[in-house]
Write a protein that holds these residues in place. Sequence first.
Motif: not given
Length: 227
Positions: A81-90, A106-112
């Motif tokens: 049950p990961l949030r999408i932002s958490e899944f991306v950070s994997l 900042d990198q995660i925010q940019h890619i989202l």
Amino acid sequence: MLEGKDIGIKFGKRWLYRHVNFELKSQHVLAVIGDNGVGKTTLIRAILEQQKLTEGALTWPDKKPVIRYVPQERPDAQDFPLRISEFVSLSFDQGIRPWMTRAEKDQIQHILDDTHLVELADQRIDQASGGERQRSYLAQALLVDPGLLILDEATANLDNIAKYELMDVVKHYRDHHHLSIIMISHDLEIIKEYADDYLLLKPEGSEFGQVKDLDVSQLEVGNQDHA
């Protein structure tokens, strides 16, 4: 970027194909196509070093790039049950952790933002739609700025709006981040719109050329294969 020279893959006494030759040019999209069961995914596994070639060679004329792979679906995304932002950070080497640097945030925010997931960042990925999950897989792959992106039927289960939205993001990264792409697809519209070159796999060998010269009558358009 990548050259395939006289490649052959054999399982037991059966050859999937032999004498396969192709090249992936920098910032090009190479579509790997062919009938079901011919071995498209097996070739991708060889590029990812998960499958040994029986003959021939895959060579990287320059330094081997960072490679990221986007499948059609990821069953593991339904298990946590990961949030999408958490899944991306994997995608970061250390995965999810209670601290991140400002640059990583900042990198995660940019890619989202690039993958149109900002408003969905706190949504659980196991509750997301197919298109939202696929964009999440893409965001996770692009987070580390790879040199080669492999799409394995990544648009197969998406509606027309979602598949073009996904491929527009891929095209943007190809043009602005020096990204090269290999994609397996049965979707002729997507191939014609986004691919530069094609590799048509056949049991007796292969055909490599520019998409503008592709004879579509050779293709079986239908379900994906896993060979």
